[in-house]
Scaffold this active site. Structure first.
Site, mmCIF file in Angstrom:
data_model
loop_
_atom_site.group_PDB
_atom_site.id
_atom_site.type_symbol
_atom_site.label_atom_id
_atom_site.label_comp_id
_atom_site.label_asym_id
_atom_site.label_seq_id
_atom_site.Cartn_x
_atom_site.Cartn_y
_atom_site.Cartn_z
ATOM 1 N N PRO A 17 0.840 -1.201 0.000
ATOM 2 C CA PRO A 17 0.000 0.000 0.000
ATOM 3 C C PRO A 17 0.872 1.246 0.000
ATOM 4 O O PRO A 17 1.777 1.372 0.820
ATOM 5 C CB PRO A 17 -0.782 -0.126 1.311
ATOM 6 C CG PRO A 17 0.120 -0.910 2.210
ATOM 7 C CD PRO A 17 0.859 -1.862 1.322
ATOM 8 N N MET A 18 0.620 2.158 -0.925
ATOM 9 C CA MET A 18 1.363 3.412 -0.979
ATOM 10 C C MET A 18 0.360 4.532 -1.174
ATOM 11 O O MET A 18 -0.356 4.568 -2.192
ATOM 12 C CB MET A 18 2.403 3.378 -2.104
ATOM 13 C CG MET A 18 3.535 2.382 -1.861
ATOM 14 S SD MET A 18 4.717 2.259 -3.235
ATOM 15 C CE MET A 18 3.818 1.171 -4.354
ATOM 16 N N CYS A 114 3.079 3.038 9.194
ATOM 17 C CA CYS A 114 3.354 4.244 8.409
ATOM 18 C C CYS A 114 4.151 5.241 9.256
ATOM 19 O O CYS A 114 3.742 5.582 10.369
ATOM 20 C CB CYS A 114 2.060 4.880 7.936
ATOM 21 S SG CYS A 114 2.314 6.449 7.050
ATOM 22 N N LYS A 161 0.254 -4.525 9.385
ATOM 23 C CA LYS A 161 1.528 -4.149 8.756
ATOM 24 C C LYS A 161 2.231 -3.185 9.703
ATOM 25 O O LYS A 161 1.639 -2.197 10.153
ATOM 26 C CB LYS A 161 1.319 -3.487 7.398
ATOM 27 C CG LYS A 161 2.631 -3.184 6.662
ATOM 28 C CD LYS A 161 2.369 -2.643 5.260
ATOM 29 C CE LYS A 161 3.675 -2.509 4.486
ATOM 30 N NZ LYS A 161 4.565 -1.462 5.032
ATOM 31 N N ASN A 224 9.082 -6.985 4.067
ATOM 32 C CA ASN A 224 8.960 -5.796 3.222
ATOM 33 C C ASN A 224 10.175 -4.901 3.423
ATOM 34 O O ASN A 224 10.648 -4.734 4.540
ATOM 35 C CB ASN A 224 7.666 -5.054 3.590
ATOM 36 C CG ASN A 224 7.506 -3.722 2.886
ATOM 37 O OD1 ASN A 224 7.188 -2.718 3.512
ATOM 38 N ND2 ASN A 224 7.719 -3.683 1.595
ATOM 39 N N GLY A 248 7.040 -2.622 -2.865
ATOM 40 C CA GLY A 248 6.500 -1.282 -3.026
ATOM 41 C C GLY A 248 7.202 -0.541 -4.147
ATOM 42 O O GLY A 248 6.808 -0.608 -5.312
#
Length: 288
Positions: A17-18, A114, A161, A224, A248
């Site tokens: 997810p970005m 994040c 995440k 990741n 990503g």
């Protein structure tokens, strides 16, 4: 273990997810080039979804039935809102609200990684690494939402995440998360403080997998950070016995990054321009 987990390939390759990048248009373009095994939405705020600003945020959950399996990534601060939004995702309410009747998300991911300054300042996302009571309440609220829907949605995946620490590496945080017996745990191998300024600490994967085997054997562990090719991802997954690899930024260098054999390096300038045009035209059609 859910049937979704059982049918997923190993290693699983996931598009990360970005925010402001991986919208439905971007995912469709990547899927047409070389499908990933699983996709994540941009992260969307549950507190906003339960407010008068809901309509402005729903676009982050827009998807089409032609995309691959899709996980809705959520962030926020209010556990009650996590529970309410999770119910709406699991029972298909939000899918119908964005115009999709014949398909639904396959899971919910809780964003606890994040590193963005604004989110961290508000105590959300990676700031939850320092606030385990709130992280616990958020996870339990989401799991409670799944349980409340009944057996027909028992296969719906709940995952987290995160990163390996806030200011420094702290694997007790990972141990804490594994205690919830999540369906999947994606670990970015850097701390929040490190952002993306240092190489990812892939060597920590061995300890995390051993911890998973001891605490929650059915939880899939996904790595990741700094993976730029499928081959690199395969090597890391095999080296550390990981269940999956999340990519990503690697997709920016090669939109066929999920292919067994990417043709990208052999594409002509004209072929690449045509792909860019396809992206722009689909964006214009989708978002008017």
């Amino acid at each position: 273990m859910t049937s979704i987990q059982k049918t997923m390939p190993k290693p699983l390759f996931i598009l990360a997810p970005m925010d402001d990048v991986t919208d439905t248009v971007f995912r469709q373009v990547v899927h047409d080039c070389a499908p990933a095994d699983l996709y994540f939405t941009e992260f969307v705020n549950v507190d906003g979804l339960m407010s008068p600003g809901r309509a402005n945020l729903l676009k982050k959950l827009q998807f089409t039935a032609q995309e691959g399996p899709l996980v809705a990534q959520l962030w926020g601060l209010n556990p009650a809102n996590f529970e309410a939004v999770a119910r709406q995702i699991i029972d298909g309410t939000i899918a119908r609200e964005v115009g999709v009747e014949a398909s639904n998300f396959v899971g919910i991911d809780l964003n606890m990684g994040c590193p963005a300054k604004s989110e961290v300042k508000n105590g959300a996302c990676s700031a939850l690494i320092k606030n385990r009571p709130l992280a616990k309440d958020i996870i339990e609220a989401t799991l409670r939402a799944r349980a409340s829907i009944g057996d027909r949605n028992s296969d719906f995946m709940v995952s987290v995440k995160t990163r390996v620490g806030f200011s420094e590496i702290d694997l007790s945080w990972i141990e804490f998360l594994l205690g919830f017996e999540l369906d999947m745990l994606t670990v970015h191998w850097r701390t929040r403080k490190e952002m993306s300024k240092v190489p990812a600490h892939w060597e920590l994967a061995e300890q995390v997998v051993a911890m998973r085997n001891r605490i929650s054997p059915t939880t899939k562990v996904v790595g990741n950070g700094d993976v730029m090719t499928r081959q690199q991802g395969l090597e890391l997954a095999n080296q550390y016995s990981l269940d999956g690899i999340m990519i990503g930024r690697g997709v920016f260098g090669d939109p066929f990054v999920f292919a067994d054999s990417s043709p990208w390096q052999d594409w002509t300038k004209q072929q690449r321009v045509e792909l860019f045009i396809k992206h722009v035209e689909l964006f214009a059609t989708t978002w008017d």
